[in-house]
Design an enzyme around this catalytic site. Structure first.
Site, PDB file in Angstrom:
ATOM      1  N   LYS A  97       5.621   4.623   0.035  1.00 39.52           N
ATOM      2  CA  LYS A  97       4.192   4.882   0.213  1.00 39.52           C
ATOM      3  C   LYS A  97       3.752   4.693   1.668  1.00 39.52           C
ATOM      4  CE  LYS A  97       1.543   1.545  -1.251  1.00 39.52           C
ATOM      5  NZ  LYS A  97       0.873   0.914  -0.084  1.00 39.52           N
ATOM      6  N   THR A  98       4.130   3.578   2.276  1.00 41.89           N
ATOM      7  CA  THR A  98       3.714   3.295   3.650  1.00 41.89           C
ATOM      8  C   THR A  98       4.254   4.351   4.608  1.00 41.89           C
ATOM      9  OG1 THR A  98       3.667   0.922   3.175  1.00 41.89           O
ATOM     10  CG2 THR A  98       3.737   1.574   5.492  1.00 41.89           C
ATOM     11  N   ASP A 152      -5.604   3.339   1.327  1.00 44.44           N
ATOM     12  CA  ASP A 152      -4.390   2.780   0.721  1.00 44.44           C
ATOM     13  C   ASP A 152      -4.780   1.911  -0.479  1.00 44.44           C
ATOM     14  OD1 ASP A 152      -1.738   2.087   0.366  1.00 44.44           O
ATOM     15  OD2 ASP A 152      -1.780   0.494   1.868  1.00 44.44           O
ATOM     16  N   GLU A 153      -3.887   1.803  -1.447  1.00 43.28           N
ATOM     17  CA  GLU A 153      -4.100   0.960  -2.635  1.00 43.28           C
ATOM     18  C   GLU A 153      -5.439   1.281  -3.302  1.00 43.28           C
ATOM     19  OE1 GLU A 153      -1.671  -0.642  -3.656  1.00 43.28           O
ATOM     20  OE2 GLU A 153      -0.516  -1.558  -2.033  1.00 43.28           O
ATOM     21  N   GLN A 166      -0.063  -0.376 -10.869  1.00 40.12           N
ATOM     22  CA  GLN A 166      -0.123  -1.642 -10.144  1.00 40.12           C
ATOM     23  C   GLN A 166      -1.563  -2.095  -9.914  1.00 40.12           C
ATOM     24  OE1 GLN A 166       2.940  -2.215  -6.952  1.00 40.12           O
ATOM     25  NE2 GLN A 166       3.348  -0.040  -7.262  1.00 40.12           N
ATOM     26  N   ARG A 172       9.272  -5.919  -8.061  1.00 44.09           N
ATOM     27  CA  ARG A 172       9.522  -6.638  -6.807  1.00 44.09           C
ATOM     28  C   ARG A 172      11.027  -6.755  -6.561  1.00 44.09           C
ATOM     29  NH1 ARG A 172       5.943  -4.876  -4.842  1.00 44.09           N
ATOM     30  NH2 ARG A 172       5.706  -3.809  -6.827  1.00 44.09           N
TER      31      ARG A 172
END
Length: 764
Positions: A39-40, A230-231, A261, A614
């Protein structure tokens, strides 16, 4: 390198889905990014691509949820496009809108140097207001009142609207808190009088600014022609409205997130913002990033099988082309203490076997209280660990004390800062004097600072001298601030306030630590003063930065070789080779509070999904059959979430511990567990689903179970324990008052019990 080569340099490293999302620069775009899908990388490449296409960096706004994320993105963009990256408006929602509010402060009646109150400042002020109103501080609990006001602001309900809303007033009255609205209104007035905004105000007042000042909204709508968020699944109503208003003219908006998430409903996040995004923009283009580059195939399969149970979601098929990897280990422990020992022992063993570092391991839990048992176990094994979520550097008393002086230098109306340091270090201004100052300010409807500056008019001669000296001290700092850089000014304040001397004179271990912390703060300010990438290196700029640090930005040392301990909420955005999730039990994970509705249960499942994803190499899930909670021992059953995992990806182990002297050794016995009916339904609204469970059923005591008198217990006797089942006594030792029995239980193995507490029925 030519412009064409530059573009290829960052585009060639993208998969087809990522590249398509990067190259779609115009119009509304939603990028649904699965865990570990890069994503980043996509966000940074997309911003770089905009700049390479000729878009002015000053016209690009990128909103994140942590300064850490913004910093990482800016560094990557700089690598791709060079110094132009410094011109992008990029940062957290709060930092970006604080920047806008400082520029437009006059329109809201504030000065540009308004103070930003942190949570402690806000709660201290609320505590003062409740006391002044002579209200019951147990009924009007500070945390409750703070949460109520915060939720109101995030839903854009002002104090006046709160008081005018009949249903809200009826709800408050029925709960016995009829004066909540009055507290809210007084809190807002006091913040304004102090020239302060709290964190929620940074969003609330930005909405107010855009609503009441169309010219300001128009200015920023045309300034930011390209928006990226973002997010996006973590945005609340207030953030949603700001973004929607800013994007209304050009509609070049790109939101990135993963509905799977979305785990912050408790602080106002609304998953519907991402689920319903298409209804706001009918011509929306959606790109799904479904390849997981982080985890093994087995871990990805497990995460998919769990999240598939949620009905309210954006469908995607996450996959991995990494190695298949180990199966997910599920370990049963007898108690929470044993669970901690198992995890600690396994980490030390795994590190020894693989050559991994301690920092490659994380232990996750649903609540902070669960850390105790594993902390004790790690300490006994001399394994270094670090707890996330503890007191941050900027929340330590000595740091907040010095920062209060800094705050007063730029905003002397800051009441919380005044109350904090007016008599620290001691200068003869006690609580009685402070009360008189506050009373005088209230009676004459002026600020506390104004009373302090004219102390002789409002206080008797005995008290006014010390107060006047304090005013002169702060005024001297204000004069110096006009001509000195951050470090020179900060060092001067630390010395002249005598705070540095007070800490230096304290030769205790704690005093030395506090003094070193102040030196560390001054070192950080010196580093800031020497930065060449910012034009203004005044102390007020440094203050603005630290006031906006998020929890995720504080006290993180990625190079420290220590096991990480944290709640699953704190783990979002992080990744580790080895992940241990403790407390996988009903009423703990999922939380008992989440069993009242499908919406809450689905959020808990998303939280578990975050825990799973994670892990890069290995995932271990642990649960205990008994756990101390709120001072009492409770029997536990495995979490329904374990039942939701496809059994082919699991490795089930029963772990029995044996006491050997003062240390524990762990013997593992592979158990072939036959499928059996699941545990009885939960009595909550959302009952545990009827399914075939792969987990062992807890022992159900016989109908005539009554604990026996164990004073006559002998080796060889057969007994029944209400939770551990049937077993045979193989050893007895200890004095009559502290007699211990070692019992071999049929299903659990060997266990040692203190007879005065054990509930045993002698069978034979």
């Amino acid at each position: 390198m030519s412009k064409h080569d530059y573009i290829l340099d960052y585009l060639n490293g993208l998969n087809p889905s990522q590249r398509a999302a990067v190259e779609q620069t115009e119009g509304p775009v939603m990028i649904v990014a699965g865990a570990g899908s890069g994503k980043t990388k996509v966000i940074t490449c997309r911003v770089a691509h905009l700049i390479q296409q000729g878009i002015d960096p000053f016209q690009i706004l990128v909103l994140t949820f942590t300064n850490k994320a913004a910093k990482e993105m800016r560094e990557r963009i700089t690598h791709a496009v060079g110094p132009k990256a410094n011109d992008i408006w990029m940062g957290t929602f709060h930092s970006i809108f604080a920047r806008i509010l400082r520029a437009e402060a006059g329109k809201l009646g504030y000065t540009t140097n308004f103070t930003i109150y942190d949570t402690d400042d806000s709660k201290n002020l609320l505590k003062t207001i409740v006391k002044e109103m002579l209200l019951d501080d147990k009924l009007y609990n500070t945390n409750f009142v703070y949460s109520r006001i915060s939720a109101s602001k995030n839903n854009l309900v002002s104090a006046s609207e709160y008081l005018a809303n009949a249903s809200i007033q009826a709800e408050d009255s029925s709960s016995g808190r009829a004066r909540l609205g009055e507290i809210y209104q007084t809190y807002v007035q006091r913040c304004f009088r102090a020239g302060a905004m709290d964190f929620d105000d940074l969003l609330f007042k930005t909405n107010m600014l855009f609503k009441d000042h169309a010219d300001v909204l128009y200015k920023y709508q045309n300034k930011f022609k390209y928006l990226m968020v973002d997010e996006y699944q973590d945005t609340n109503f207030s953030q949603y409205l700001i973004v929607k208003k800013l994007a209304a003219v050009h509609e070049n908006i790109c939101v990135v997130g993963d509905d799977a998430q979305s785990i912050y409903a408790f602080r106002g996040a609304n998953i519907q913002n991402i689920l319903n995004f298409e209804s706001d923009y009918p011509d929306l283009k959606v790109f799904k990033l479904e390849q997981n580059y982080r985890s093994t195939q087995n871990i990805v399969h497990v995460s998919n099988s769990v999240i598939a149970n949620n009905k309210n979601q954006l469908k995607k098929k996450v996959f991995s082309e990494n190695e298949i990897g180990d199966k997910i280990q599920v370990i049963r422990a007898f108690s929470d203490n044993e669970e901690g020992k198992i995890a600690a022992e396994a980490i030390v063993q795994q590190r020894s076997n693989t050559g991994a570092r301690y920092r490659d391991f994380v232990i996750l839990y649903r609540t902070n209280a669960q850390s105790r048992a594993v902390e004790e176990a790690l300490r006994k094994l001399n394994a270094p660990y670090k707890i996330y979520g503890g007191v941050s550097f900027y929340q330590r008393k000595e740091i907040k004390d010095l920062i209060a002086y800094f705050r007063l230098t730029y905003n002397p109306n800051d009441e919380e800062a005044i109350k904090r340091v007016i008599n620290y270090p001691r200068r003869g201004i006690g609580d009685t004097s402070l009360d008189r100052i506050i009373l005088a300010a209230s009676q004459h409807n002026i600020s506390i600072w104004e009373v302090i500056c004219h102390a002789s008019q409002y206080l008797d001669a005995r008290n006014s001298a010390a107060v006047s000296n304090f005013a002169v001290l702060i005024q001297s700092f204000q004069v110096m601030a006009q001509s000195h850089d951050a470090y020179s000014l900060a060092t001067h304040i630390a010395k002249q306030s005598t705070l540095l001397k007070d800490l230096y004179d304290d030769k205790s271990v704690e005093g030395l630590s506090r003094y070193e912390n102040i030196q560390e703060l001054l070192s950080g300010i010196k580093e800031f003063s020497e930065r060449e990438d910012i034009a203004d290196r005044g102390l007020h700029v440094f203050m603005q930065d630290i006031a906006l640090l998020t929890n995720d930005d504080r006290d993180k040392d990625p190079n420290a070789d220590a096991v990480s301990l944290m709640t699953v909420h704190s783990a979002k955005g992080l990744e580790f080779d080895y992940v241990y999730v403790l407390g996988m039990e009903e009423n703990l994970f999922p939380s008992q509070m989440a069993l009242n509705s499908r919406t809450d249960l689905e959020e808990e499942r998303r939280l578990f999904y975050v825990a799973i994803t994670r892990a890069k190499k290995r995932l271990v899930l642990c649960y205990a059959t008994s756990r101390y909670r709120w001072g009492s021992l409770h029997s536990c059953e495995p979490s329904r979430f374990i039942d939701e995992i496809d059994p082919q990806y699991l490795e089930l182990e029963s772990v029995a511990s044996q006491m050997k002297g003062n240390s524990f050794s762990f013997s593992k016995e592979r158990t072939s567990w036959q499928s059996q009916e699941t545990f009885s339904k939960s009595k909550s609204v959302v009952s545990k689903p009827k399914t075939t469970s792969i987990l062992p059923k807890a022992h159900i005591p016989s109908k005539d179970f009554v604990p026996s008198d164990t004073s006559a217990l002998q080796v060889g006797m057969e007994v029944e324990h209400e939770r551990f089942g049937y077993g045979k006594v193989i050893n007895l030792d200890g004095s009559p008052s502290d007699r211990k029995a070692t019992i071999f239980f049929k299903d659990l193995g060997q266990k040692q019990l203190l007879l005065k507490f054990a509930k045993l029925k002698i069978v034979k």
